[in-house]
Design a protein around this motif. Structure first.
Motif, PDB file in Angstrom:
ATOM      1  N   GLU A  66       6.143  -5.498   1.669  1.00 49.42           N
ATOM      2  CA  GLU A  66       6.198  -6.852   2.205  1.00 49.42           C
ATOM      3  C   GLU A  66       7.333  -7.628   1.544  1.00 49.42           C
ATOM      4  O   GLU A  66       7.603  -7.476   0.348  1.00 49.42           O
ATOM      5  CB  GLU A  66       4.871  -7.581   1.996  1.00 49.42           C
ATOM      6  CG  GLU A  66       3.722  -6.973   2.779  1.00 49.42           C
ATOM      7  CD  GLU A  66       2.687  -8.006   3.191  1.00 49.42           C
ATOM      8  OE1 GLU A  66       2.993  -9.221   3.143  1.00 49.42           O
ATOM      9  OE2 GLU A  66       1.585  -7.594   3.573  1.00 49.42           O
TER      10      GLU A  66
ATOM     11  N   TRP B 254       7.105  -2.316  12.089  1.00 46.41           N
ATOM     12  CA  TRP B 254       7.494  -3.481  11.322  1.00 46.41           C
ATOM     13  C   TRP B 254       6.938  -4.736  11.964  1.00 46.41           C
ATOM     14  O   TRP B 254       6.733  -4.799  13.172  1.00 46.41           O
ATOM     15  CB  TRP B 254       9.011  -3.580  11.141  1.00 46.41           C
ATOM     16  CG  TRP B 254       9.813  -3.700  12.403  1.00 46.41           C
ATOM     17  CD1 TRP B 254      10.291  -2.689  13.175  1.00 46.41           C
ATOM     18  CD2 TRP B 254      10.239  -4.899  13.036  1.00 46.41           C
ATOM     19  NE1 TRP B 254      10.981  -3.169  14.249  1.00 46.41           N
ATOM     20  CE2 TRP B 254      10.971  -4.533  14.178  1.00 46.41           C
ATOM     21  CE3 TRP B 254      10.074  -6.252  12.750  1.00 46.41           C
ATOM     22  CZ2 TRP B 254      11.531  -5.463  15.047  1.00 46.41           C
ATOM     23  CZ3 TRP B 254      10.644  -7.193  13.609  1.00 46.41           C
ATOM     24  CH2 TRP B 254      11.368  -6.803  14.737  1.00 46.41           C
TER      25      TRP B 254
ATOM     26  N   ALA C 146       3.715   0.737   2.807  1.00 46.13           N
ATOM     27  CA  ALA C 146       3.936  -0.580   3.421  1.00 46.13           C
ATOM     28  C   ALA C 146       4.492  -1.518   2.368  1.00 46.13           C
ATOM     29  O   ALA C 146       3.908  -1.678   1.284  1.00 46.13           O
ATOM     30  CB  ALA C 146       2.641  -1.137   3.995  1.00 46.13           C
TER      31      ALA C 146
ATOM     32  N   ARG D 228       7.046  -7.291   7.026  1.00 47.26           N
ATOM     33  CA  ARG D 228       6.268  -6.145   6.571  1.00 47.26           C
ATOM     34  C   ARG D 228       6.817  -4.892   7.240  1.00 47.26           C
ATOM     35  O   ARG D 228       6.927  -4.849   8.471  1.00 47.26           O
ATOM     36  CB  ARG D 228       4.778  -6.324   6.890  1.00 47.26           C
ATOM     37  CG  ARG D 228       3.890  -5.165   6.393  1.00 47.26           C
ATOM     38  CD  ARG D 228       2.449  -5.398   6.798  1.00 47.26           C
ATOM     39  NE  ARG D 228       1.592  -4.295   6.424  1.00 47.26           N
ATOM     40  CZ  ARG D 228       0.918  -4.204   5.275  1.00 47.26           C
ATOM     41  NH1 ARG D 228       1.012  -5.187   4.398  1.00 47.26           N
ATOM     42  NH2 ARG D 228       0.166  -3.164   5.001  1.00 47.26           N
ATOM     43  N   TYR D 229       7.149  -3.901   6.427  1.00 46.41           N
ATOM     44  CA  TYR D 229       7.698  -2.649   6.932  1.00 46.41           C
ATOM     45  C   TYR D 229       6.822  -1.491   6.456  1.00 46.41           C
ATOM     46  O   TYR D 229       6.492  -1.406   5.263  1.00 46.41           O
ATOM     47  CB  TYR D 229       9.139  -2.454   6.442  1.00 46.41           C
ATOM     48  CG  TYR D 229      10.068  -3.573   6.827  1.00 46.41           C
ATOM     49  CD1 TYR D 229      10.532  -3.689   8.128  1.00 46.41           C
ATOM     50  CD2 TYR D 229      10.464  -4.531   5.898  1.00 46.41           C
ATOM     51  CE1 TYR D 229      11.383  -4.715   8.499  1.00 46.41           C
ATOM     52  CE2 TYR D 229      11.308  -5.563   6.264  1.00 46.41           C
ATOM     53  CZ  TYR D 229      11.761  -5.649   7.565  1.00 46.41           C
ATOM     54  OH  TYR D 229      12.593  -6.687   7.923  1.00 46.41           O
ATOM     55  N   THR D 230       6.483  -0.613   7.388  1.00 46.76           N
ATOM     56  CA  THR D 230       5.692   0.575   7.076  1.00 46.76           C
ATOM     57  C   THR D 230       6.549   1.797   7.354  1.00 46.76           C
ATOM     58  O   THR D 230       7.021   1.987   8.480  1.00 46.76           O
ATOM     59  CB  THR D 230       4.400   0.626   7.910  1.00 46.76           C
ATOM     60  OG1 THR D 230       3.649  -0.570   7.692  1.00 46.76           O
ATOM     61  CG2 THR D 230       3.544   1.820   7.513  1.00 46.76           C
TER      62      THR D 230
ATOM     63  N   SER E 134       0.842  -1.192   0.000  1.00 46.80           N
ATOM     64  CA  SER E 134       0.000   0.000   0.000  1.00 46.80           C
ATOM     65  C   SER E 134       0.879   1.244   0.000  1.00 46.80           C
ATOM     66  O   SER E 134       1.983   1.226   0.543  1.00 46.80           O
ATOM     67  CB  SER E 134      -0.941   0.018   1.211  1.00 46.80           C
ATOM     68  OG  SER E 134      -0.201   0.102   2.419  1.00 46.80           O
TER      69      SER E 134
ATOM     70  N   THR F 206       7.002  -2.907  17.420  1.00 46.04           N
ATOM     71  CA  THR F 206       6.821  -1.668  16.663  1.00 46.04           C
ATOM     72  C   THR F 206       7.964  -0.736  16.966  1.00 46.04           C
ATOM     73  O   THR F 206       8.366  -0.575  18.110  1.00 46.04           O
ATOM     74  CB  THR F 206       5.485  -0.990  17.045  1.00 46.04           C
ATOM     75  OG1 THR F 206       4.421  -1.886  16.762  1.00 46.04           O
ATOM     76  CG2 THR F 206       5.300   0.304  16.251  1.00 46.04           C
TER      77      THR F 206
ATOM     78  N   VAL G 287       2.637   7.281   3.357  1.00 50.05           N
ATOM     79  CA  VAL G 287       2.835   6.129   4.227  1.00 50.05           C
ATOM     80  C   VAL G 287       2.824   4.892   3.331  1.00 50.05           C
ATOM     81  O   VAL G 287       1.814   4.599   2.673  1.00 50.05           O
ATOM     82  CB  VAL G 287       1.743   6.031   5.310  1.00 50.05           C
ATOM     83  CG1 VAL G 287       1.897   4.729   6.093  1.00 50.05           C
ATOM     84  CG2 VAL G 287       1.822   7.222   6.254  1.00 50.05           C
TER      85      VAL G 287
END
Length: 269
Positions: A96, A129, A94, A164-166, A62, A263, A92
């Motif tokens: 994967e 993450w 995200a 997964r990193y945001t 995203s 987080t 923002v």
């Protein structure tokens, strides 16, 4: 003495043989062969689906802009700031990272260099993450924010690792993974579903058994041994289909819970 070489009277002629395609024995053999081939192909497909070569899938899940044009403000200016620093185009994003293979990806496969997750815009910080290696003893890989990228590893990635990193960017993302891993294919695409090949093969095998049963009932009768054998094959194939789907679905969900482990929030220095 009657001549044995002369023509046989019409009343004593032998009845014509049935064509080969109407033989119950022939269709019984076909049913057995198809069932065996379907089982072999299904087992091969399941093996190939469960044990592909080492592949690392990396993709943007995203990308949400935090600032849009607000027409209702009538000329007033909308701004987003971070520690008194105004952001021009905050996003923002995200991303994967999913490992899918028969074996783990060892830290040595990185060749001493991290895998770069290049966003093409300044990374202001990592908002959170998530990591799931499928094994409690495997630690999450080290991740560092560097300019416009995240540096991942070198680290052990299990064969069912999911990350997964945001991150917060100041600019529209232009994402791409950068780096070569030894004997590992890095693909910039969403990881495929693991059950697709198994389900398709099992379903086709069951369908083939149903078709054979219908043909046998039409040619040899529903009470013939060939038809009963084909019906039994259908039951076995459909039962295998249901069981394989249930087992594979359970294993897939156990391998991909994507539970949140921790987080972190970082700022650009």
């Amino acid at each position: 003495m009657a001549c044995l070489d002369g023509p046989m009277p019409l009343g004593q002629q032998l009845p014509a043989e049935d064509p080969w395609y109407a033989s119950g024995t022939f269709w019984a053999i076909v049913a057995v062969v198809v069932a065996v081939v379907a089982i072999i192909v299904g087992a091969w497909a399941a093996f190939r689906s469960a044990r592909p070569r080492r592949v690392l899938y990396v993709w943007v899940d995203s990308a949400v802009p935090l600032m849009n044009t607000a027409r209702g403000l009538h000329g007033q200016r909308l701004a987003v700031t971070l520690d008194d620093q105004e952001l021009t185009a905050p996003y923002v994003v995200a991303v994967e990272v999913v490992s899918r293979g028969a074996l783990d990806i060892a830290a040595a496969a990185f060749g001493g260099r991290p895998l770069e997750l290049e966003f093409g815009a300044p990374v202001l910080g990592m908002l959170e993450w998530q990591a799931d290696a499928g094994r409690a003893a495997v630690r999450p890989p080290e991740v560092e924010v560097t300019g416009t990228a995240l540096h991942l590893g070198p680290s052990l990635l299990t064969r069912r690792h999911r990350l997964r990193y945001t991150v917060l960017l100041d600019g529209e993302p232009d994402f791409r993974p950068v780096g070569d891993l030894v004997d590992v294919t890095v693909r910039q695409e969403r990881a495929p579903q693991a059950l697709t090949t198994v389900r398709l093969t099992a379903t086709l095998a069951g369908l083939a058994g149903v078709i054979i049963s219908i043909i046998l009932m039409a040619t040899t009768g529903k009470d013939s041994p060939a038809t009963q054998m084909a019906a039994l094959s259908v039951v076995v194939l459909l039962g295998t289909d249901v069981t394989a789907n249930a087992v594979m679905r359970k294993q897939y969900r156990a391998a991909y819970p994507l539970r949140r482990t921790t987080t972190k929030t970082k700022r650009r220095s």
